[in-house]
Write an enzyme that holds these catalytic residues in place. Structure first.
Site, PDB file in Angstrom:
ATOM      1  N   GLN A   1       0.143 -21.939   3.251  1.00  0.00           N
ATOM      2  CA  GLN A   1       0.752 -20.591   3.229  1.00  0.00           C
ATOM      3  C   GLN A   1       2.270 -20.646   3.022  1.00  0.00           C
ATOM      4  O   GLN A   1       2.890 -19.639   2.703  1.00  0.00           O
ATOM      5  CB  GLN A   1       0.427 -19.824   4.520  1.00  0.00           C
TER       6      GLN A   1
ATOM      7  N   HIS B   1      -9.975 -19.531  10.918  1.00  0.00           N
ATOM      8  CA  HIS B   1      -9.211 -18.835   9.870  1.00  0.00           C
ATOM      9  C   HIS B   1      -8.254 -19.822   9.186  1.00  0.00           C
ATOM     10  O   HIS B   1      -8.156 -19.860   7.950  1.00  0.00           O
ATOM     11  CB  HIS B   1      -8.437 -17.688  10.534  1.00  0.00           C
ATOM     12  N   GLU B   2      -7.574 -20.640   9.998  1.00  0.00           N
ATOM     13  CA  GLU B   2      -6.589 -21.578   9.425  1.00  0.00           C
ATOM     14  C   GLU B   2      -7.284 -22.712   8.661  1.00  0.00           C
ATOM     15  O   GLU B   2      -6.803 -23.144   7.609  1.00  0.00           O
ATOM     16  CB  GLU B   2      -5.683 -22.151  10.530  1.00  0.00           C
TER      17      GLU B   2
ATOM     18  N   GLY C   1      -1.002 -17.818  13.860  1.00  0.00           N
ATOM     19  CA  GLY C   1      -1.387 -19.058  13.203  1.00  0.00           C
ATOM     20  C   GLY C   1      -0.713 -19.161  11.849  1.00  0.00           C
ATOM     21  O   GLY C   1      -0.198 -18.159  11.327  1.00  0.00           O
TER      22      GLY C   1
ATOM     23  N   CYS D   1      -3.954 -11.412   8.152  1.00  0.00           N
ATOM     24  CA  CYS D   1      -3.576 -12.642   7.455  1.00  0.00           C
ATOM     25  C   CYS D   1      -2.160 -12.455   6.919  1.00  0.00           C
ATOM     26  O   CYS D   1      -1.889 -11.464   6.236  1.00  0.00           O
ATOM     27  CB  CYS D   1      -4.540 -12.948   6.311  1.00  0.00           C
ATOM     28  N   LEU D   2      -1.285 -13.403   7.224  1.00  0.00           N
ATOM     29  CA  LEU D   2       0.117 -13.264   6.784  1.00  0.00           C
ATOM     30  C   LEU D   2       0.233 -13.361   5.265  1.00  0.00           C
ATOM     31  O   LEU D   2       1.242 -12.928   4.711  1.00  0.00           O
ATOM     32  CB  LEU D   2       0.989 -14.318   7.476  1.00  0.00           C
TER      33      LEU D   2
ATOM     34  N   HIS E   1      -8.041 -21.630   5.313  1.00  0.00           N
ATOM     35  CA  HIS E   1      -6.884 -21.756   4.405  1.00  0.00           C
ATOM     36  C   HIS E   1      -6.795 -23.182   3.838  1.00  0.00           C
ATOM     37  O   HIS E   1      -6.494 -23.374   2.660  1.00  0.00           O
ATOM     38  CB  HIS E   1      -5.575 -21.426   5.131  1.00  0.00           C
TER      39      HIS E   1
HETATM   40  O1  K1U Z   1      -3.121 -17.542   8.959  1.00  0.00           O
HETATM   41  C1  K1U Z   1      -2.603 -16.433   8.964  1.00  0.00           C
HETATM   42  O2  K1U Z   1      -2.562 -15.741   7.966  1.00  0.00           O
HETATM   43  C2  K1U Z   1      -2.025 -15.914  10.261  1.00  0.00           C
HETATM   44  C3  K1U Z   1      -2.934 -14.896  10.938  1.00  0.00           C
HETATM   45  C4  K1U Z   1      -3.894 -15.638  11.850  1.00  0.00           C
HETATM   46  C5  K1U Z   1      -5.042 -14.883  12.446  1.00  0.00           C
HETATM   47  C6  K1U Z   1      -4.950 -13.588  12.877  1.00  0.00           C
HETATM   48  C7  K1U Z   1      -6.038 -12.943  13.440  1.00  0.00           C
HETATM   49  C8  K1U Z   1      -7.224 -13.608  13.588  1.00  0.00           C
HETATM   50  C9  K1U Z   1      -7.330 -14.890  13.138  1.00  0.00           C
HETATM   51  C10 K1U Z   1      -6.234 -15.537  12.573  1.00  0.00           C
HETATM   52  C11 K1U Z   1      -2.037 -13.939  11.719  1.00  0.00           C
HETATM   53  O3  K1U Z   1      -1.376 -14.331  12.628  1.00  0.00           O
HETATM   54  S1  K1U Z   1      -2.015 -12.287  11.229  1.00  0.00           S
HETATM   55  C12 K1U Z   1      -0.914 -11.508  12.395  1.00  0.00           C
HETATM   56  C13 K1U Z   1      -1.505 -11.337  13.758  1.00  0.00           C
HETATM   57  O4  K1U Z   1      -2.671 -11.553  13.971  1.00  0.00           O
HETATM   58  C14 K1U Z   1      -0.642 -10.902  14.877  1.00  0.00           C
HETATM   59  C15 K1U Z   1       0.610 -10.423  14.665  1.00  0.00           C
HETATM   60  C16 K1U Z   1       1.399 -10.020  15.737  1.00  0.00           C
HETATM   61  C17 K1U Z   1       0.931 -10.079  17.014  1.00  0.00           C
HETATM   62  C18 K1U Z   1      -0.344 -10.539  17.241  1.00  0.00           C
HETATM   63  C19 K1U Z   1      -1.129 -10.944  16.168  1.00  0.00           C
HETATM   64 ZN    ZN Z   2      -4.392 -16.170   6.861  1.00  0.00          ZN
END
Ligand code: K1U
Ligand code: ZN
Length: 179
Positions: free
Chosen positions: A51, A135-136, A46, A93-94, A139
């Site tokens: 972001q 989560h988004e 996401g 979270c990125l 944000h």
């Molecule tokens: O919004 C963000 O920071 C992105 C975040 C979203 C998210 C992750 C987990 C649960 C809810 C929302 C991410 O994508 S973090 C990276 C991640 O989850 C992932 C990375 C590689 C493969 C699979 C997942």
């Molecule tokens: Zn996030």
């Protein structure tokens, strides 16, 4: 298309309440496409516009399982209109690199939104998609997962984030020196 820079905590822009998208024009479609490319490259499931430094109520997400085809969802001006149950899931979270924390959220959500053609849509989500949408949307409201932790867990997570960023910087500096 272009890869965009993802801003990281404690950048103050992550605390902004994003504004609704007024007109879905070529700029918004381009931003959504660039966000999708940035999310897939990260990799992530996401990404919210803030972001990448754009305080607009625009989200992309794709929670397709390994081996399945990509299933990109672009969500504009989302409103959670229904909720059900509770779930605890580990989230990354990125914008908080190196952090994975268990967060409690609604298990199911109904979300009204606009698609890229400006059409009104509704999605009933559960599982990872429901968690990702919440989560988004957090944000878009200037919240990050730290805000959903106890004060002790939050303090420890902030320390871990600082350590992760310091180690990453040290590695980058050493790689540059040896290049
Ligand atoms: O919004 C963000 O920071 C992105 C975040 C979203 C998210 C992750 C987990 C649960 C809810 C929302 C991410 O994508 S973090 C990276 C991640 O989850 C992932 C990375 C590689 C493969 C699979 C997942
Ligand atoms: Zn996030």
């Amino acid at each position: 298309m272009a890869l965009l820079e993802i801003i990281e905590y404690p950048d103050k822009r992550l605390r902004l309440a994003s504004k609704p998208v007024e007109t879905i024009d070529a700029r918004i479609r381009r931003l959504a496409a660039d966000m999708a490319e940035t999310m897939y490259a990260a990799p992530g499931i996401g990404l919210a516009a803030i972001q990448v430094g754009e305080p607009l109520r625009l989200i992309v997400c794709d929670v397709h399982a390994e081996g399945e085809d990509a299933k990109l969802l672009t969500v504009i001006n989302p409103e959670i209109v229904a909720t059900e149950g509770e779930v605890a899931m580990e989230e990354g979270c990125l914008s908080l690199p190196g952090i994975f924390e268990e967060v409690r959220r609604f298990a199911k959500v109904g979300v009204d939104y606009l698609d890229l053609d400006g059409e009104r849509r509704h999605i009933d989500a559960e599982g990872l998609l429901a968690v990702c949408l919440q989560h988004e949307i957090d944000h878009l409201d200037g919240k990050v997962i730290f805000d959903r932790l106890s004060s002790l867990k939050r303090k420890l997570a902030v320390r871990r984030l600082e350590r992760f960023k310091a180690e990453r910087e040290a590695k980058e500096a050493s790689a540059q020196k040896n290049a």
